[in-house]
Design an enzyme around this catalytic site. Structure first.
Site, PDB file in Angstrom:
ATOM      1  N   CYS A 173     121.044   4.806  53.277  1.00  0.00           N
ATOM      2  CA  CYS A 173     120.118   5.711  53.955  1.00  0.00           C
ATOM      3  C   CYS A 173     119.048   4.985  54.766  1.00  0.00           C
ATOM      4  O   CYS A 173     118.677   3.854  54.469  1.00  0.00           O
ATOM      5  CB  CYS A 173     119.375   6.592  52.952  1.00  0.00           C
ATOM      6  SG  CYS A 173     120.443   7.605  51.952  1.00  0.00           S
ATOM      7  N   ASN A 175     115.478   7.053  50.480  1.00  0.00           N
ATOM      8  CA  ASN A 175     116.420   5.930  50.581  1.00  0.00           C
ATOM      9  C   ASN A 175     116.395   5.203  49.248  1.00  0.00           C
ATOM     10  O   ASN A 175     115.342   4.792  48.787  1.00  0.00           O
ATOM     11  CB  ASN A 175     115.974   4.984  51.708  1.00  0.00           C
ATOM     12  CG  ASN A 175     116.753   3.673  51.743  1.00  0.00           C
ATOM     13  OD1 ASN A 175     116.209   2.633  52.107  1.00  0.00           O
ATOM     14  ND2 ASN A 175     118.009   3.702  51.380  1.00  0.00           N
ATOM     15  N   TYR A 225     121.971  -8.924  55.134  1.00  0.00           N
ATOM     16  CA  TYR A 225     122.917  -8.075  55.849  1.00  0.00           C
ATOM     17  C   TYR A 225     122.388  -6.707  56.268  1.00  0.00           C
ATOM     18  O   TYR A 225     122.599  -6.290  57.397  1.00  0.00           O
ATOM     19  CB  TYR A 225     124.169  -7.904  54.979  1.00  0.00           C
ATOM     20  CG  TYR A 225     125.205  -6.969  55.538  1.00  0.00           C
ATOM     21  CD1 TYR A 225     125.858  -7.246  56.737  1.00  0.00           C
ATOM     22  CD2 TYR A 225     125.534  -5.793  54.872  1.00  0.00           C
ATOM     23  CE1 TYR A 225     126.811  -6.376  57.257  1.00  0.00           C
ATOM     24  CE2 TYR A 225     126.490  -4.920  55.376  1.00  0.00           C
ATOM     25  CZ  TYR A 225     127.119  -5.214  56.573  1.00  0.00           C
ATOM     26  OH  TYR A 225     128.048  -4.361  57.075  1.00  0.00           O
ATOM     27  N   GLY A 232     123.111   4.270  57.954  1.00  0.00           N
ATOM     28  CA  GLY A 232     123.882   5.437  57.531  1.00  0.00           C
ATOM     29  C   GLY A 232     124.391   6.193  58.731  1.00  0.00           C
ATOM     30  O   GLY A 232     123.593   6.541  59.612  1.00  0.00           O
TER      31      GLY A 232
END
Ligand code: SF4
Length: 485
Positions: free
Chosen positions: A16, A121, A261, A42
């Site tokens: 999210c 999130n 990442y 997302g």
């Protein structure tokens, strides 16, 4: 809804992104742009809620990308007001891999003192037991999302204001949560006590903004003010920012994988650009795992900064040995079986003229199932490479994440079932080396590496040491790390 890409299941995926703004005309346009910048967090669905003095609360939720849903004038006219929040999602624990419309955030609740919308999130690790308890006491759930628990807990609170109720509700919640919420006049942001997921504060003209990452401020021309501290709740109005600390103080355990990442390379984390950190990771990787070779090539796009760092440190030339098809992504037509079988070639192509006869170091951000790594190795060898050496910018991913990141079950993680040498043989490469946890900590600014007694980050997917016990998962049979492992 855009179809899942045939090989997207070989990466951990952030679930999210959240964004909110107050004190600007046409808030919904800012929210849409902010969400667009956070789309990497997302892509399955998105939603926006705004409040306007004439029309009250307005909400729109859609499956698919922000750019396909929240750009037309007719849509944005349905979202008037000077305050708004929004959410993009992959899928949460509630409906993994298959977002249902009723699970699309923000969620909205009507309380005696007015309405509130909330977007989240992360992942609530005690959501199952909370939900059970709430249902027993009469709550009726509309969605399968764990975030809805927060609305029900707020409804049961005796707090006089919505921020008071939110504080009380969040004290009952365990896990990772970065929340953006709104009332008619207030924008509220809160991070869990360990600050596992990111949340930042920005200033735009006379207004304020909250976002998962700073790249969402750049797109709207907002100035990055600061990160919301772990355990901090901010209540933002046109008068300014009031800061509260509703939880017992705790040491920060920010997700170290955001550096590797998840976050966009142009975002700022911990006072430093994510790009710079990833370049440092590449340098550490080269120091720890040198190898004689002719070229350093990234697995695009996420391996690029680490590959540049590896090249700079090792002195081995950097080259774009693999070219990414920019127009493929997740918007591709529904793949048929024959297209699926083309696998990674749909998205990546080898620069044959460059690769032929060369000893190639391939730098990637992570190895999850290893399926994509094998395909990439095949492509490189087909193109005539003399040797293939994989260098991975994260330690072996051997444990699932329960804090808002989509991870395969533990038995599907290559590093959970194989040693490094077994993984090398399985991938069929000349060498395979991962950065160590200490090396990764050094790269993110911890000069002495990882402090085993008090780690500065969450690194559970590498170490198996979960900073918050994943109680729901343990109840469902997940076996946590034993002293012997
Ligand atoms: S388990 Fe891994 S991905 Fe999940 S929050 Fe911790 S470091 Fe991040």
């Amino acid at each position: 809804m855009p179809p899942a890409h045939p090989f997207d299941d070989d990466k951990l995926r952030e679930e999210c992104g959240v964004f909110g703004v107050v004190g600007v005309t046409d808030a919904s346009n800012f929210v849409a742009l902010g969400l667009h910048a956070l789309q990497h967090r997302g892509q399955e669905a998105g939603g926006i809620v705004t409040h306007d003095t004439e029309t009250g609360f307005n909400q729109q939720r859609r499956m698919g990308l922000v750019r396909d849903n929240f750009t037309s004038a007719s849509m944005m006219e349905r979202l008037p007001g000077m305050i708004g929040i929004g959410h993009v999602r992959y899928s949460t624990a509630g409906s993994k891999g298959q977002t249902a419309m009723r699970d699309v955030q923000p969620f909205f609740g009507e309380f005696s003192m007015g309405g509130a919308a909330i977007a989240h999130n992360g992942n609530i690790t005690n959501a199952l037991s909370l939900r059970r308890e709430l249902i027993e006491r009469g709550s009726i759930f509309q969605s399968s999302s764990d975030s809805e628990c927060i609305i029900h807990l707020m409804a049961r609170s005796m707090g006089r204001t919505i921020p008071d109720r939110m504080e009380e509700a969040l004290r009952k919640v365990e896990g990772a949560f970065s929340i953006v919420a709104m009332t008619r006049t207030k924008l509220i942001g809160c991070r869990d006590p360990l600050g596992v997921r990111p949340l930042v504060l920005g200033k735009i003209g006379d207004g304020w903004a909250l976002a998962s990452e700073t790249c969402a401020f750049d797109i709207i021309g907002a100035e990055f003010v600061r990160e919301i501290a772990p355990g901090e709740m901010v209540v933002v109005t046109d008068k300014g920012v009031a800061s509260h600390f509703p939880f017992r103080p705790n040491r920060s355990r920010f997700c170290i994988f955001e550096h590797v990442y998840f976050s966009r390379p142009d975002s700022i984390l911990g006072g430093r650009s994510v790009y710079e950190t990833r370049e440092n990771i590449g340098r550490e990787l080269a120091k720890e795992n040198p190898v004689d070779a002719d070229l350093v090539c990234p697995v695009p796009d996420s391996g690029t900064p680490a590959a540049i760092g590896y090249s700079l440190q090792s002195g081995i030339p950097y080259a774009m040995g693999i070219i990414r098809n920019q127009y493929m992504g997740r918007t591709f037509i529904e793949p048929t079986e024959s297209i699926r079988n083309m696998g990674v070639r749909l998205k990546l192509n080898v620069n044959r003229a460059l690769i032929k006869g060369k000893r190639v170091i391939l730098v990637d951000d992570s190895v999850v199932r290893g399926t994509t790594s094998r395909k990439i190795k095949d492509m490189i060898l087909d193109a005539g490479a003399a040797e293939v050496h994989f260098r991975i910018a994260s330690p072996p991913t051997a444990w699932p994440c329960f804090y808002g990141v989509d991870t395969p079950k533990r038995e599907k993680l290559l590093a959970a079932t194989m040693t490094e040498e077994e993984m090398r043989a399985h991938l069929g490469v000349d060498s395979l080396k991962f950065i160590t946890l200490d090396g990764l900590y050094r790269a993110v600014g911890e000069a002495k590496g990882r402090d085993a007694k008090a780690p500065a980050y969450c690194d559970a997917c590498f170490s198996g040491e979960y900073p918050v016990a994943p109680s729901d998962m343990i109840e469902q049979g997940f076996e946590a790390k034993t002293a012997a492992e």
